[in-house]
Design a protein around this motif. Structure first.
Motif, short mmCIF file in Angstrom:
data_model
loop_
_atom_site.label_atom_id
_atom_site.label_comp_id
_atom_site.label_asym_id
_atom_site.label_seq_id
_atom_site.Cartn_x
_atom_site.Cartn_y
_atom_site.Cartn_z
N UNK A 133 53.70 -29.56 26.39
CA UNK A 133 52.86 -30.31 27.27
C UNK A 133 53.34 -31.50 27.97
N UNK A 134 54.74 -32.19 27.19
CA UNK A 134 55.28 -33.41 28.18
C UNK A 134 55.84 -32.44 29.46
N UNK A 135 55.99 -31.28 29.49
CA UNK A 135 56.54 -30.72 30.71
C UNK A 135 55.47 -30.59 31.98
N UNK A 136 54.28 -30.13 31.29
CA UNK A 136 52.88 -30.15 32.32
C UNK A 136 52.78 -31.70 32.80
N UNK A 137 52.82 -32.71 31.77
CA UNK A 137 52.65 -34.04 31.87
C UNK A 137 53.61 -34.35 33.36
N UNK A 138 54.74 -34.14 33.10
CA UNK A 138 55.93 -34.43 33.95
C UNK A 138 55.39 -33.94 35.22
N UNK A 139 55.03 -32.49 35.28
CA UNK A 139 54.56 -31.95 36.58
C UNK A 139 53.37 -32.64 37.35
N UNK A 140 52.37 -32.93 36.27
CA UNK A 140 51.17 -34.09 36.97
C UNK A 140 51.72 -35.24 37.68
N UNK A 141 52.84 -35.70 37.24
CA UNK A 141 53.24 -36.96 37.88
C UNK A 141 54.13 -36.70 38.94
N UNK A 142 55.30 -35.71 38.75
CA UNK A 142 56.30 -35.72 39.67
C UNK A 142 55.59 -35.04 41.13
N UNK A 143 54.48 -34.20 40.95
CA UNK A 143 53.96 -33.54 41.90
C UNK A 143 53.68 -34.61 43.20
N UNK A 144 53.19 -35.63 42.75
CA UNK A 144 52.86 -36.88 43.93
C UNK A 144 53.62 -37.59 44.29
N UNK A 145 54.88 -37.60 43.81
CA UNK A 145 56.21 -38.38 43.69
C UNK A 145 55.69 -39.87 43.75
N UNK A 146 55.19 -40.46 42.48
CA UNK A 146 54.72 -41.87 42.57
C UNK A 146 55.91 -42.83 42.31
N UNK A 147 55.46 -44.15 42.67
CA UNK A 147 56.51 -45.18 42.08
C UNK A 147 56.45 -45.59 40.97
N UNK A 148 55.20 -45.82 40.19
CA UNK A 148 54.99 -46.08 39.20
C UNK A 148 54.08 -45.48 38.40
N UNK A 149 54.08 -45.28 36.98
CA UNK A 149 52.98 -44.76 35.99
C UNK A 149 52.53 -45.54 35.15
N UNK A 150 51.05 -46.25 35.23
CA UNK A 150 50.87 -47.14 34.03
C UNK A 150 50.76 -46.37 32.74
N UNK A 151 51.63 -47.13 31.99
CA UNK A 151 51.66 -46.46 30.44
C UNK A 151 51.94 -47.86 29.34
N UNK A 152 51.43 -47.39 28.36
CA UNK A 152 51.38 -48.32 26.99
C UNK A 152 52.99 -48.19 26.36
N UNK A 153 53.47 -49.27 25.66
CA UNK A 153 54.64 -49.16 25.18
C UNK A 153 54.86 -47.68 24.37
N UNK A 154 53.91 -47.30 23.57
CA UNK A 154 53.98 -46.03 22.81
C UNK A 154 54.29 -44.79 23.72
N UNK A 155 53.97 -45.10 25.08
CA UNK A 155 54.08 -44.04 25.77
C UNK A 155 55.29 -43.67 26.88
N UNK A 156 56.14 -44.79 26.45
CA UNK A 156 57.38 -44.93 27.14
C UNK A 156 58.30 -43.67 27.03
N UNK A 157 58.47 -43.08 25.83
CA UNK A 157 59.01 -41.86 25.65
C UNK A 157 58.96 -40.70 26.37
N UNK A 158 57.16 -40.65 26.63
CA UNK A 158 56.83 -39.40 27.70
C UNK A 158 57.36 -39.69 29.01
N UNK A 159 57.31 -41.15 29.36
CA UNK A 159 57.95 -41.22 30.85
C UNK A 159 59.08 -40.90 30.97
N UNK A 160 60.03 -41.32 30.22
CA UNK A 160 61.43 -41.19 30.08
C UNK A 160 61.78 -39.92 30.15
N UNK A 161 61.22 -38.86 29.46
CA UNK A 161 61.39 -37.55 29.45
C UNK A 161 61.00 -36.95 30.80
N UNK A 162 60.06 -37.34 31.44
CA UNK A 162 59.56 -37.03 33.20
C UNK A 162 60.86 -37.68 33.95
#
Length: 331
Positions: A133-162
């Motif tokens: 599912x982190x790959x699907x999450x990366x697709x959700x994010x990268x699809x729109x080529x955003x500058x930022x993603x709002x995350x909590x401290x515990x979600x940083x590993x997900x964003x770093x994987x993206x």
């Protein structure tokens, strides 16, 4: 909708009602950033399948309820794009492409993978969908080529994987995806009714759409300072489950009185709970009134989703055309 600042993407799984932890941990930040940024907020119903695959039909019922909670809380479809993940099929296509280049070890070392498996021990999560599912999450994010993603401290590993997946795609196919940066949000630090983390799986939350007739008994049952056995015993607000709620929903001047009354034992826990119930009623009533209007006209919710999904799909289709061309799959 014209915004001059950054593009931002975030979403929530449609797995049930939202509680106060969601509001203070996520929605407050979304509501603030929608004012000055180009925001895409999506209902992540495909992500909901990772844990609800055995009864997927109920996810459809959660979708409009989630949007009602968002709009009632203050998200404005005139200021942001609210859309339905599974109705933008390009997300699945990009997920497929990115899954081909994502090393298995990157997914297995994801710390959240083990944490969620332990939290949802009653569900069988030994599936590719859950691992990937982190790959699907990366697709959700990268699809729109955003500058930022709002995350909590515990979600940083997900964003770093993206970001790692974006770098790997760029190294193979040339620079295309920007690496989105973290827009860190403060943890809500709002305990559940039993003192544990507020969670739908623990059934220990106060939900945004609950009537006060349901909320008041919950407040009166909340755990307080376990060391304060009698009203005459001095308490410590910092270890009491009530005080974090007061700090978020009770007037600051009143909070000072509550803290002092707790420490010098002039205010009992029952009276403190009654005060919290009143603060909570004032806080929740405007949201619940907005929600009642949507309940009376449910077509509004589906209209919001239809319009937002059309906007998201247009952007996704444009970007997928470019991605297919970049990898040589535009025939």
């Amino acid at each position: 909708m014209t915004k001059t600042n950054n593009r931002i993407v975030s979403g929530m799984r449609s797995t049930g009602r939202l509680h106060l932890g969601h509001y203070f941990g996520v929605l407050v930040n979304w509501i603030n950033i929608q004012e000055d940024n180009e925001c895409y907020f999506f209902v992540a119903d495909w992500h909901a399948l990772t844990s609800e695959y055995s009864d997927p039909r109920k996810i459809k019922g959660f979708v409009p309820e989630l949007v009602k909670d968002w709009v009632a809380a203050g998200l404005d479809p005139e200021k942001c794009v609210i859309f339905h993940q599974s109705q933008v099929k390009e997300h699945a296509e990009l997920h497929l492409m990115l899954s081909m280049i994502t090393p298995l070890g990157w997914l297995e070392r994801n710390p959240t993978y083990k944490e969620i498996r332990q939290e949802l021990i009653q569900k069988e999560l030994n599936t590719y969908g859950f691992l990937g599912y982190p790959v699907l999450m990366a697709s959700d994010i990268l699809m729109y080529k955003p500058s930022f993603v709002p995350v909590g401290q515990d979600q940083l590993p997900h964003l770093e994987l993206t970001r790692e997946i974006a770098r790997r795609f760029n190294s193979i196919n040339g620079e295309y995806f920007p690496e989105p940066q973290a827009m860190l949000t403060e943890d809500a630090k709002l305990p559940g009714l039993d003192g544990r983390k507020m969670s739908k799986s623990y059934n220990n939350g106060i939900f945004l759409g609950e009537a006060m007739d349901e909320v008041r008994p919950k407040v009166m049952s909340m755990l307080t300072d376990k060391n304060r056995l009698r009203k005459s015993d001095p308490g410590d607000p910092e270890i009491c489950n009530l005080y974090p709620y007061h700090k978020l929903m009770t007037d600051s001047s009143k909070c000072d009185e509550i803290e002092e009354g707790c420490r010098n034992a002039s205010l009992g826990c029952v009276d403190c709970k009654k005060m919290l119930a009143e603060s909570m009623a004032k806080f929740l009533e405007p949201m619940q009134e907005r929600r009642r209007k949507m309940d009376e006209n449910p077509d509004i919710v589906w209209q919001i989703l239809a319009e937002g999904t059309a906007k998201a799909r247009a952007k996704a289709q444009q970007n997928m055309e470019e991605i297919r061309e970049r990898i040589g799959f535009k025939y």
